[in-house]
Design a protein around this motif. Structure first.
Motif, mmCIF file in Angstrom:
data_model
loop_
_atom_site.group_PDB
_atom_site.id
_atom_site.type_symbol
_atom_site.label_atom_id
_atom_site.label_comp_id
_atom_site.label_asym_id
_atom_site.label_seq_id
_atom_site.Cartn_x
_atom_site.Cartn_y
_atom_site.Cartn_z
ATOM 1 N N GLU A 36 0.835 -1.287 0.051
ATOM 2 C CA GLU A 36 -0.029 0.191 0.004
ATOM 3 C C GLU A 36 0.849 1.321 -0.134
ATOM 4 O O GLU A 36 0.537 2.286 -0.775
ATOM 5 C CB GLU A 36 -0.925 -0.013 1.190
ATOM 6 C CG GLU A 36 -2.095 -0.748 1.216
ATOM 7 C CD GLU A 36 -3.237 -0.356 0.150
ATOM 8 O OE1 GLU A 36 -3.403 0.937 0.310
ATOM 9 O OE2 GLU A 36 -3.724 -1.202 -0.475
ATOM 10 N N ASP A 37 2.005 1.277 0.517
ATOM 11 C CA ASP A 37 2.915 2.362 0.665
ATOM 12 C C ASP A 37 3.816 2.586 -0.456
ATOM 13 O O ASP A 37 4.834 3.119 -0.546
ATOM 14 C CB ASP A 37 3.575 2.430 1.891
ATOM 15 C CG ASP A 37 4.514 1.328 2.186
ATOM 16 O OD1 ASP A 37 4.697 0.671 1.394
ATOM 17 O OD2 ASP A 37 5.124 1.200 3.512
ATOM 18 N N PHE A 38 3.790 1.231 -1.609
ATOM 19 C CA PHE A 38 4.628 1.542 -2.628
ATOM 20 C C PHE A 38 6.110 1.435 -2.294
ATOM 21 O O PHE A 38 6.986 1.637 -3.237
ATOM 22 C CB PHE A 38 4.420 2.705 -3.474
ATOM 23 C CG PHE A 38 3.008 2.670 -3.977
ATOM 24 C CD1 PHE A 38 2.756 2.188 -5.223
ATOM 25 C CD2 PHE A 38 1.948 3.460 -3.361
ATOM 26 C CE1 PHE A 38 1.255 2.105 -5.529
ATOM 27 C CE2 PHE A 38 0.751 3.502 -3.746
ATOM 28 C CZ PHE A 38 0.426 2.888 -4.801
ATOM 29 N N ARG A 39 6.397 0.747 -1.182
ATOM 30 C CA ARG A 39 7.874 0.497 -0.622
ATOM 31 C C ARG A 39 8.494 -0.787 -1.150
ATOM 32 O O ARG A 39 9.780 -1.069 -1.168
ATOM 33 C CB ARG A 39 8.028 0.824 0.554
ATOM 34 C CG ARG A 39 7.893 2.388 0.862
ATOM 35 C CD ARG A 39 8.083 2.650 2.546
ATOM 36 N NE ARG A 39 7.929 3.989 2.741
ATOM 37 C CZ ARG A 39 8.246 4.682 3.984
ATOM 38 N NH1 ARG A 39 8.657 4.026 4.925
ATOM 39 N NH2 ARG A 39 8.152 5.944 4.012
ATOM 40 N N THR A 40 7.555 -1.738 -0.862
ATOM 41 C CA THR A 40 7.958 -3.199 -1.220
ATOM 42 C C THR A 40 7.081 -3.794 -2.321
ATOM 43 O O THR A 40 6.028 -3.387 -2.661
ATOM 44 C CB THR A 40 8.079 -4.081 0.099
ATOM 45 O OG1 THR A 40 6.597 -4.173 0.561
ATOM 46 C CG2 THR A 40 8.920 -3.357 0.948
ATOM 47 N N GLY A 41 7.635 -4.880 -2.876
ATOM 48 C CA GLY A 41 6.656 -5.629 -4.024
ATOM 49 C C GLY A 41 6.831 -7.193 -3.620
ATOM 50 O O GLY A 41 8.107 -7.596 -3.016
ATOM 51 N N GLY A 42 6.123 -7.897 -4.487
ATOM 52 C CA GLY A 42 6.328 -9.400 -4.501
ATOM 53 C C GLY A 42 5.959 -10.021 -5.673
ATOM 54 O O GLY A 42 5.194 -9.329 -6.384
ATOM 55 N N MET A 43 6.223 -11.126 -6.256
ATOM 56 C CA MET A 43 5.976 -11.704 -7.205
ATOM 57 C C MET A 43 5.667 -13.393 -7.009
ATOM 58 O O MET A 43 6.111 -14.020 -6.019
ATOM 59 C CB MET A 43 7.121 -11.642 -8.204
ATOM 60 C CG MET A 43 6.676 -12.148 -9.766
ATOM 61 S SD MET A 43 8.135 -12.141 -10.714
ATOM 62 C CE MET A 43 8.676 -10.414 -10.620
ATOM 63 N N LEU A 44 4.457 -13.792 -7.696
ATOM 64 C CA LEU A 44 4.243 -15.087 -7.686
ATOM 65 C C LEU A 44 3.753 -15.721 -8.965
ATOM 66 O O LEU A 44 3.238 -15.127 -9.905
ATOM 67 C CB LEU A 44 3.219 -15.603 -6.446
ATOM 68 C CG LEU A 44 1.937 -14.803 -6.454
ATOM 69 C CD1 LEU A 44 0.888 -15.529 -7.222
ATOM 70 C CD2 LEU A 44 1.468 -14.686 -5.084
ATOM 71 N N VAL A 45 3.729 -16.749 -9.086
ATOM 72 C CA VAL A 45 3.356 -17.541 -10.379
ATOM 73 C C VAL A 45 2.336 -18.769 -10.209
ATOM 74 O O VAL A 45 2.620 -19.576 -9.082
ATOM 75 C CB VAL A 45 4.320 -18.176 -11.073
ATOM 76 C CG1 VAL A 45 3.963 -18.970 -12.426
ATOM 77 C CG2 VAL A 45 5.300 -17.112 -11.616
ATOM 78 N N GLN A 46 1.087 -18.683 -10.818
ATOM 79 C CA GLN A 46 0.396 -20.033 -10.632
ATOM 80 C C GLN A 46 0.316 -20.620 -12.079
ATOM 81 O O GLN A 46 0.242 -19.988 -13.044
ATOM 82 C CB GLN A 46 -1.239 -19.321 -10.227
ATOM 83 C CG GLN A 46 -1.245 -18.810 -8.753
ATOM 84 C CD GLN A 46 -2.676 -18.432 -8.169
ATOM 85 O OE1 GLN A 46 -3.718 -18.581 -9.170
ATOM 86 N NE2 GLN A 46 -2.836 -18.422 -7.141
ATOM 87 N N ASP A 47 0.188 -22.057 -12.032
ATOM 88 C CA ASP A 47 0.257 -22.534 -13.126
ATOM 89 C C ASP A 47 -0.714 -23.659 -13.415
ATOM 90 O O ASP A 47 -0.835 -24.394 -12.343
ATOM 91 C CB ASP A 47 1.713 -23.556 -13.085
ATOM 92 C CG ASP A 47 2.312 -23.882 -14.505
ATOM 93 O OD1 ASP A 47 1.289 -23.600 -15.383
ATOM 94 O OD2 ASP A 47 3.093 -24.665 -14.472
ATOM 95 N N ALA A 48 -1.408 -23.652 -14.290
ATOM 96 C CA ALA A 48 -2.906 -24.435 -14.498
ATOM 97 C C ALA A 48 -2.267 -25.777 -14.776
ATOM 98 O O ALA A 48 -1.066 -26.265 -15.394
ATOM 99 C CB ALA A 48 -3.430 -23.952 -15.681
#
Length: 223
Positions: A211-223
């Motif tokens: 929400e404060d635009f200071r951190t981020g993350g990534m994930l992948v979902q695979d069918a």
């Protein structure tokens, strides 16, 4: 309703303009100092630069401009069958989201060279997404989604299941985000792009910002 920017197409970038842009492929245009991340499992191996998203003021409720850089451990060429399953994990050490605030900077900074996306001919290009601003349904929790009729579920999922910046994530597995408030930055169906992004059999990439635009993350979902 939630604002989103649907990715309608990608165009090859013909030449650099010396401006901050959203792009996939190529090398990062750093706002400040270089912050190229390394693979956790492969010592001294740089992650591949996937792309950068120039998040201009108010695009996602942000009160200033940001550049968000996306990295993922990838094979070195189209013929390389390397694949690290940890790229799918939020804290797997094989993907990274780097955020730099854009203050008075006007000119992108170049750093050292590193791995870049390639196409099926091992060509290296930069791709500029063609965006269309849209409105789509707010995100529904698993409980709220389960209470919809079959027709409503289909209508909702079709409305949010797009390549886009912003909007509501189209999870087809459980919501795997950590606790807290997160904004969707990017949703991308990896197998249907002009560049190669190996992330699974039929993967969808999700990138989130705090929400404060200071951190981020990534994930992948695979069918």
């Amino acid at each position: 309703m939630t604002k989103a920017y649907e990715i309608m197409d990608f165009k090859k970038r013909e030449k650099e303009t010396g401006e901050f842009v959203t792009k996939f492929g190529g090398s990062p245009d750093w706002v400040k100092e270089e912050e190229w991340p390394l693979s956790l499992g492969c010592e001294e191996r740089k992650m591949t630069f996937v792309g950068q998203i120039y998040l201009e003021k108010d695009m996602l409720g942000n009160n200033r401009d940001y550049m968000v850089y996306l990295f993922m451990t990838q094979p070195e060429s189209y013929e390389d069958d390397f694949f690290d399953p940890d790229i799918a994990e939020w804290d797997g050490g094989e993907n990274a989201v780097i955020i730099q605030a854009v203050d008075n900077e006007k000119t992108p900074q170049k750093g050292e060279e590193g791995p870049a996306l390639f196409d099926e001919n091992n060509g290296h290009f930069e791709y500029i997404p063609v965006l269309k601003e849209t409105m789509e349904p707010d995100f529904l929790s698993e409980d709220a989604y389960s209470q919809l009729s079959d027709g409503q579920k289909t209508e909702y999922f079709d409305a949010v299941d797009k390549d886009k910046i912003g909007g509501s994530p189209a999870f087809f597995q459980a919501d795997e985000r950590p606790e807290g408030e997160w904004k969707l930055l990017l949703q991308l169906h990896c197998n249907f792009q002009p560049f190669v992004l190996r992330a699974g059999a039929m993967p969808t990439l999700f990138v989130f910002l705090s929400e404060d635009f200071r951190t981020g993350g990534m994930l992948v979902q695979d069918a």
